[in-house]
Scaffold this active site. Sequence first.
Site, short mmCIF file in Angstrom:
data_model
loop_
_atom_site.label_atom_id
_atom_site.label_comp_id
_atom_site.label_asym_id
_atom_site.label_seq_id
_atom_site.Cartn_x
_atom_site.Cartn_y
_atom_site.Cartn_z
N ASP A 163 0.89 -1.09 0.11
CA ASP A 163 -0.04 0.08 0.20
C ASP A 163 0.76 1.24 0.02
O ASP A 163 0.49 1.95 -0.78
CB ASP A 163 -0.97 -0.11 1.20
CG ASP A 163 -1.92 -1.21 1.33
OD1 ASP A 163 -1.83 -1.98 0.42
OD2 ASP A 163 -2.70 -1.22 2.03
N GLU A 393 2.08 -9.82 11.48
CA GLU A 393 1.93 -9.32 9.96
C GLU A 393 3.28 -9.24 9.08
O GLU A 393 3.30 -9.45 8.04
CB GLU A 393 0.85 -8.05 9.92
CG GLU A 393 0.57 -7.64 8.47
CD GLU A 393 -0.19 -6.29 8.60
OE1 GLU A 393 -0.48 -5.70 9.70
OE2 GLU A 393 -0.77 -5.89 7.34
#
Length: 431
Positions: A163, A393
């Site tokens: 992102d 993550e």
Amino acid sequence: MNNQDYIELDRQAQSILTLNDQGNYTVPTKGLYPFQWNWDSALVALGYASFDTDRAWREIETLMRAQWESGMVPHIVFWQDDEGYFPGSKEWGTHHSPPTSGITQPPVAATIVRKLYERSGDKDRAAKLIDALDKWHQWFATARDPEQRGLVAIIHPWESGRDNLPDWDKPLSFVDTSEVGTYQRRDTQHIDADQRPSETDYDRYMALVRFGRDRNWDDKAIAADSPFWVADVGINAILRRAEYDLACLAETLGNTQLATRAHQRAKRLEKGFEGLWSDELNGYVSLDMHRNEKAQNLSAGSWLAFYAGHVLPDHAEPMIALLNSWISQVEFAIPSFDPSHELFDSIRYWRGPVWAIINWMIADGLAQNDHDALAERVRRDTETLISTAGFYEYFCPLTAKGGGGDSFSWTAAMWLAWVSPTSEKTGIQES
Ligand code: DGY
């Protein structure tokens, strides 16, 4: 680590998948990402394959049930409501059933389906999926490469899956945010703001969502004047590899027409990919196709060229030298962004941290290009990161600290499918 340690982590990884399992799909992590995400699901299937093949197939079958008529497979499927995430189905306004976002994500699924087939030999399930995968890849070739350059464009940084990579900073700076208005971010209620994209980034993300929604997510209208039209080196490498895997799988299943189509698209992408080569940087980089401007830096996506296919020696040699130099500047390979660059940020999402899924793809590519020792180094570092910090993550390449969401599905899946020597593995396939 001894065998018992590995087995304990195998057990933890399996229980994370079970914890995040919603029956037919798996959320990336509870709270932060409460829906089905496209490339997360494909990669998670690889983890299930080590202990429950049926569940692995189901993960991808569920994702493909959300495919649009056009062939696009959305990046989020909102199978149920959850107020804890923004932007939700209302903001996307796609009017689809099931409700979905309006953009896609890296098409890693065909590569995974090939691996599932090679492991299980389930012809029927593979044959049912390859038509939908072919339709998705064809959608990329038409909607995202209307000029047939052999490079597909992304219309939103979220499509890259990476992102807030610095590659997008300049192309995003041209996005008009004056109409965005006020909104409430949810991600920073779950995770520290210094680990997430900035406010400026978010305004631009929302302006791009609005742009697509105002055009009813019509591919032609979006391609005509999308403010963001960038050939991400990562998604182009992943699609190239996926086309190749789809062609091989279709051939094995006796579908020669589909195999030929996928091969032709793969060839076009292979040629186009050379347009991302930078002599100046000695690597493959992203390209702003509106302005014909290449990114002024390498990212972890650059090493996905190895995952895409065979890299010729005159490119492979300087790339390997550079990769070694990146690795020598950090404790744990491979940072998502150039550690010598001023924009490197060791803990902020895609601006520096190590991601297990990217490490798996790069290691797979390095092995396929005969750089086995380097591939093993990447596996070993991933093992140290997960066994030190847990199933986060992502990880700081300097300190091994975990970042973003905890109990993260794709990190658990990579442990099971690749990192652990004791988990029954799907392994790295030769292609
Ligand atoms: C998010 O919301 O952060 C996701 O990465 C978008 O897909």
